[in-house]
Scaffold this active site. Sequence first.
Site, mmCIF file in Angstrom:
data_model
loop_
_atom_site.group_PDB
_atom_site.id
_atom_site.type_symbol
_atom_site.label_atom_id
_atom_site.label_comp_id
_atom_site.label_asym_id
_atom_site.label_seq_id
_atom_site.Cartn_x
_atom_site.Cartn_y
_atom_site.Cartn_z
ATOM 1 N N ASP A 97 0.855 -1.192 0.000
ATOM 2 C CA ASP A 97 0.000 0.000 0.000
ATOM 3 C C ASP A 97 0.883 1.232 0.000
ATOM 4 O O ASP A 97 1.179 1.806 1.058
ATOM 5 C CB ASP A 97 -0.923 -0.020 1.239
ATOM 6 N N LYS A 120 0.325 -8.172 -2.334
ATOM 7 C CA LYS A 120 -0.996 -7.627 -2.653
ATOM 8 C C LYS A 120 -0.839 -6.233 -3.241
ATOM 9 O O LYS A 120 -0.228 -5.363 -2.631
ATOM 10 C CB LYS A 120 -1.852 -7.559 -1.385
ATOM 11 N N ASP A 137 -6.022 -6.673 -5.287
ATOM 12 C CA ASP A 137 -7.115 -6.389 -4.338
ATOM 13 C C ASP A 137 -7.843 -5.116 -4.756
ATOM 14 O O ASP A 137 -7.595 -4.043 -4.218
ATOM 15 C CB ASP A 137 -6.489 -6.244 -2.940
ATOM 16 N N LYS A 172 -11.334 -5.186 -5.125
ATOM 17 C CA LYS A 172 -12.680 -5.294 -4.521
ATOM 18 C C LYS A 172 -13.778 -4.841 -5.485
ATOM 19 O O LYS A 172 -14.515 -3.905 -5.203
ATOM 20 C CB LYS A 172 -12.748 -4.485 -3.219
ATOM 21 N N HIS A 223 -17.131 -4.287 -7.300
ATOM 22 C CA HIS A 223 -18.530 -4.250 -6.829
ATOM 23 C C HIS A 223 -19.309 -3.483 -7.887
ATOM 24 O O HIS A 223 -19.369 -2.252 -7.868
ATOM 25 C CB HIS A 223 -18.598 -3.538 -5.462
ATOM 26 N N ASP A 224 -19.907 -4.222 -8.836
ATOM 27 C CA ASP A 224 -20.573 -3.578 -9.970
ATOM 28 C C ASP A 224 -21.569 -4.588 -10.535
ATOM 29 O O ASP A 224 -21.770 -5.657 -9.943
ATOM 30 C CB ASP A 224 -19.489 -3.165 -10.999
ATOM 31 N N ILE A 225 -22.164 -4.282 -11.673
ATOM 32 C CA ILE A 225 -23.116 -5.228 -12.252
ATOM 33 C C ILE A 225 -22.364 -6.469 -12.747
ATOM 34 O O ILE A 225 -21.151 -6.408 -13.004
ATOM 35 C CB ILE A 225 -23.945 -4.578 -13.392
ATOM 36 N N PRO A 226 -23.080 -7.616 -12.859
ATOM 37 C CA PRO A 226 -22.394 -8.881 -13.174
ATOM 38 C C PRO A 226 -21.508 -8.830 -14.412
ATOM 39 O O PRO A 226 -20.367 -9.309 -14.380
ATOM 40 C CB PRO A 226 -23.557 -9.867 -13.360
ATOM 41 N N ASN A 227 -21.988 -8.244 -15.510
ATOM 42 C CA ASN A 227 -21.203 -8.213 -16.743
ATOM 43 C C ASN A 227 -19.888 -7.459 -16.558
ATOM 44 O O ASN A 227 -18.819 -7.917 -16.980
ATOM 45 C CB ASN A 227 -22.048 -7.565 -17.855
ATOM 46 N N THR A 262 -12.513 -5.505 7.614
ATOM 47 C CA THR A 262 -11.976 -5.671 8.977
ATOM 48 C C THR A 262 -11.905 -4.343 9.737
ATOM 49 O O THR A 262 -11.660 -4.329 10.940
ATOM 50 C CB THR A 262 -10.573 -6.313 8.931
ATOM 51 N N GLY A 304 0.032 -5.391 6.037
ATOM 52 C CA GLY A 304 0.532 -4.194 5.372
ATOM 53 C C GLY A 304 1.433 -3.389 6.276
ATOM 54 O O GLY A 304 2.641 -3.646 6.369
ATOM 55 N N ARG A 305 0.851 -2.409 6.972
ATOM 56 C CA ARG A 305 1.655 -1.462 7.756
ATOM 57 C C ARG A 305 2.643 -2.105 8.731
ATOM 58 O O ARG A 305 3.777 -1.619 8.844
ATOM 59 C CB ARG A 305 0.723 -0.480 8.491
HETATM 60 O O1 C5P Z 1 -1.837 -2.101 6.868
HETATM 61 P P1 C5P Z 1 -2.779 -3.240 7.128
HETATM 62 O O2 C5P Z 1 -2.093 -4.490 7.628
HETATM 63 O O3 C5P Z 1 -3.981 -2.852 7.953
HETATM 64 O O4 C5P Z 1 -3.309 -3.606 5.655
HETATM 65 C C1 C5P Z 1 -4.375 -4.492 5.437
HETATM 66 C C2 C5P Z 1 -4.626 -4.569 3.954
HETATM 67 O O5 C5P Z 1 -5.700 -5.476 3.720
HETATM 68 C C3 C5P Z 1 -5.019 -3.249 3.306
HETATM 69 O O6 C5P Z 1 -4.392 -3.225 2.021
HETATM 70 C C4 C5P Z 1 -6.510 -3.327 3.120
HETATM 71 O O7 C5P Z 1 -6.952 -2.670 1.955
HETATM 72 C C5 C5P Z 1 -6.734 -4.829 2.983
HETATM 73 N N1 C5P Z 1 -8.050 -5.337 3.380
HETATM 74 C C6 C5P Z 1 -8.574 -5.157 4.647
HETATM 75 N N2 C5P Z 1 -9.823 -5.646 4.958
HETATM 76 C C7 C5P Z 1 -10.522 -6.320 4.049
HETATM 77 C C8 C5P Z 1 -9.990 -6.526 2.768
HETATM 78 C C9 C5P Z 1 -8.732 -6.031 2.478
HETATM 79 O O8 C5P Z 1 -7.918 -4.576 5.500
HETATM 80 N N3 C5P Z 1 -11.693 -6.840 4.365
#
Ligand code: C5P
Length: 236
Positions: free
Chosen positions: A16, A38, A65, A67, A69-73, A122, A212-213
């Site tokens: 990220d 990712k 990643d 994500k 989120h739109d119409i099926p096609n 999350t 990530g972080r």
């Molecule tokens: O920095 P951190 O460990 O919080 O990063 C978590 C990563 O997982 C981020 O890139 C975030 O977009 C992704 N993510 C998330 N929760 C989800 C799906 C993806 O935190 N449900």
Amino acid sequence: MSDMAERSTQLIVALDMDAPQDALRLVRRLGPSVDWYKVGNQLFTRHGPETVRALKGMGKQVFLDLKFHDIPNTVAHAVGSAAAIGADMTNVHAGGGPAMLAEAARAGREAGILVIAVTVLTSMGPADIQAVGVHDTPEAQVLRLASLARDCGLPGVVCSALEIGPVRRACGNGFVLVVPGIRPAGAAAGDQVRIMTPGGARAAGATFVVVGRPVYAAADPEATARTIREELDGKG
Ligand code: C5P
């Protein structure tokens, strides 16, 4: 402990950041200790497929990643595009509904890419899901969406570590559980709400954890990734 708990869990490091050079510098520093990366909205929106292609050139596995989120096609074609640029895994929001999930699953099978469904972010707690009209616990909503995703033919979901047990029981040992919100003991939670340690997620039965972080913002990313890997291998 279930037999899932005996298996090791794979680490996905989230890139990220704004610049592909920074992302690839981290990948080179981490070397062979991390196989999966990712690429998400931050990097992809600025630089498109460049980082995905570079990672594939370095022999890495890529979770795109975005994500969808739109119409099926539209979603089905987006899944095809993710496969075309070389991604190994991508995701859609389970809230897109049954027709969208079934089309995403079909497109994923045809293109040979793993497509999983995001259940409840999350970063969301009970008050947040109430605010968007879900009058149920996060766990009940995650279970509802995971079962829907499975029934629509998807091979797995993104959920928090807190829901791994119930989702495993409902969807079986073969279901892929990708778990963000991972925080080594003592690490800052940031905006994440439903969190757990790497070892806790492994013991609960995560297939992958996304971190990530805690890795890319660490003073010593290599040492942090190594410690996380040891926890995931059950040596922590
Ligand atoms: O920095 P951190 O460990 O919080 O990063 C978590 C990563 O997982 C981020 O890139 C975030 O977009 C992704 N993510 C998330 N929760 C989800 C799906 C993806 O935190 N449900």
